[in-house]
Design a protein around this motif. Structure first.
Motif, PDB file in Angstrom:
ATOM      1  N   GLY A  71       9.971  14.791   0.380  1.00 48.07           N
ATOM      2  CA  GLY A  71       9.642  13.408   0.733  1.00 48.07           C
ATOM      3  C   GLY A  71       9.167  13.277   2.160  1.00 48.07           C
ATOM      4  N   ARG A  72       9.762  14.042   3.078  1.00 51.23           N
ATOM      5  CA  ARG A  72       9.308  14.031   4.480  1.00 51.23           C
ATOM      6  C   ARG A  72       7.886  14.561   4.570  1.00 51.23           C
ATOM      7  NH1 ARG A  72      11.949  12.167   9.010  1.00 51.23           N
ATOM      8  NH2 ARG A  72      10.803  13.707  10.228  1.00 51.23           N
ATOM      9  N   GLY A  73       7.614  15.601   3.795  1.00 52.37           N
ATOM     10  CA  GLY A  73       6.266  16.149   3.802  1.00 52.37           C
ATOM     11  C   GLY A  73       5.253  15.148   3.267  1.00 52.37           C
ATOM     12  N   ALA A  74       5.617  14.425   2.220  1.00 54.29           N
ATOM     13  CA  ALA A  74       4.710  13.407   1.672  1.00 54.29           C
ATOM     14  C   ALA A  74       4.527  12.262   2.641  1.00 54.29           C
ATOM     15  CB  ALA A  74       5.267  12.908   0.332  1.00 54.29           C
ATOM     16  N   HIS A 120       2.255   7.783  -5.952  1.00 54.90           N
ATOM     17  CA  HIS A 120       1.328   8.892  -6.165  1.00 54.90           C
ATOM     18  C   HIS A 120       1.923  10.208  -5.667  1.00 54.90           C
ATOM     19  CE1 HIS A 120      -2.364   5.972  -6.148  1.00 54.90           C
ATOM     20  NE2 HIS A 120      -1.655   5.904  -7.253  1.00 54.90           N
ATOM     21  N   ALA A 121       2.553  10.137  -4.491  1.00 54.75           N
ATOM     22  CA  ALA A 121       3.120  11.350  -3.904  1.00 54.75           C
ATOM     23  C   ALA A 121       4.238  11.915  -4.773  1.00 54.75           C
ATOM     24  CB  ALA A 121       3.649  11.050  -2.496  1.00 54.75           C
ATOM     25  N   SER A 146       0.825  -1.206   0.000  1.00 56.60           N
ATOM     26  CA  SER A 146       0.000   0.000   0.000  1.00 56.60           C
ATOM     27  C   SER A 146       0.859   1.256   0.000  1.00 56.60           C
ATOM     28  CB  SER A 146      -0.927   0.001   1.219  1.00 56.60           C
ATOM     29  OG  SER A 146      -1.666   1.204   1.289  1.00 56.60           O
ATOM     30  N   LEU A 147       1.899   1.260   0.805  1.00 55.39           N
ATOM     31  CA  LEU A 147       2.762   2.443   0.900  1.00 55.39           C
ATOM     32  C   LEU A 147       3.568   2.666  -0.380  1.00 55.39           C
ATOM     33  CD1 LEU A 147       3.930   2.090   4.594  1.00 55.39           C
ATOM     34  CD2 LEU A 147       2.427   3.851   3.651  1.00 55.39           C
ATOM     35  N   LEU A 148       3.891   1.595  -1.088  1.00 54.51           N
ATOM     36  CA  LEU A 148       4.545   1.754  -2.391  1.00 54.51           C
ATOM     37  C   LEU A 148       3.647   2.543  -3.339  1.00 54.51           C
ATOM     38  CD1 LEU A 148       6.241  -1.648  -3.360  1.00 54.51           C
ATOM     39  CD2 LEU A 148       7.361   0.539  -2.963  1.00 54.51           C
ATOM     40  N   VAL A 149       2.377   2.196  -3.330  1.00 55.34           N
ATOM     41  CA  VAL A 149       1.422   2.902  -4.193  1.00 55.34           C
ATOM     42  C   VAL A 149       1.311   4.362  -3.771  1.00 55.34           C
ATOM     43  CG1 VAL A 149      -0.998   3.030  -4.912  1.00 55.34           C
ATOM     44  CG2 VAL A 149       0.120   0.803  -4.693  1.00 55.34           C
TER      45      VAL A 149
END
Length: 233
Positions: free
Chosen positions: A226-229, A137-138, A130-133
């Motif tokens: 990336g931290r924000g995402a 997207h992010a 799920s986190l890969l998806v």
């Protein structure tokens, strides 16, 4: 697509899916689909909460049956493909560490071995997928200008995403544990410790020589984005 290139390399015999796993899977699917960051965060956190509770309940049942824990520990292998395999492995490691699974990256062969209880491995793979998806997207939403298309930005973005997600799933796990402790009392601590020891023993027997690797971040803007995402994943 960054979410492609990670697949199971071993077949595992599994029984019917418990209802709670179907519920967790549904929460994660909704988290991937919603365009609203706050809703995605709530759904993902709830999924990790249920994962922790389910893992603890299963551990208590196993302890009551007095089965050999080491005999239950299994190893699965995953294929890791380009692009940015180190970021994928880092994300997997963060999720695995939260869910009582050990990970080793066979970088030369493009493989990752995961070691743990079958149920913990199922939960880990479910959340990781799920986190890969969500990461893919992010990254797509991060923008399309020249700077954000550079490999250094994208690699740093994904490493930062993995780091922040690791912090947040650990928090969700820790928030779920007090309720379980109040339900099962002091007996829970040695039960969980025994399972951790069993997984560690099997892991160390299979992989006696493990070298720790580190990943440098070369793009500050990518890391911050990336931290924000990861905060919203």
């Amino acid at each position: 697509n960054w979410s492609e290139g990670m697949a199971a390399a071993s077949s595992v015999s599994r029984g019917p899916e418990p209802k709670i796993l179907a519920r967790i899977r549904g929460l994660l699917a909704k988290a991937e689909a919603t365009p609203y960051a706050e809703e995605a965060e709530t759904l993902s956190s709830k999924a990790q909460d249920l994962m922790t509770r389910y893992a603890i309940d299963s551990a208590v049942v196993d302890a009551a049956e007095h089965t050999s824990l080491r005999d239950q520990v299994v190893t699965r292998r995953l294929l890791v493909d380009n692009p940015y395999p180190e970021a994928k492995v880092q994300l997997l490691h963060c999720v695995a560490d939260t869910n009582s699974v050990r990970v080793i990256w066979h970088q030369r062969f493009g493989l990752v071995s995961t070691v743990g209880m079958p149920m913990d491995l199922d939960l880990c793979e479910m959340l990781f997928t799920s986190l890969l998806v969500q990461a893919s997207h992010a990254l797509s939403e991060a923008g399309g200008d020249r700077v954000k298309r550079t490999p250094s930005f994208r690699r740093s973005f994904l490493l930062a995403f993995a780091a922040r997600v690791g912090e947040r799933v650990a928090i969700a796990r820790d928030q779920a544990r007090p309720d379980a402790s109040s339900q099962y009392g002091k007996e829970l601590v040695p039960i969980m410790a025994e399972r951790t020891e069993a997984v560690g023993s099997v892991f160390e027997k299979q992989f006696p020589s493990v070298v720790t690797t580190s990943h440098s971040v070369t793009n500050a803007h990518g890391w911050q984005a990336g931290r924000g995402a990861g905060e919203l994943a």
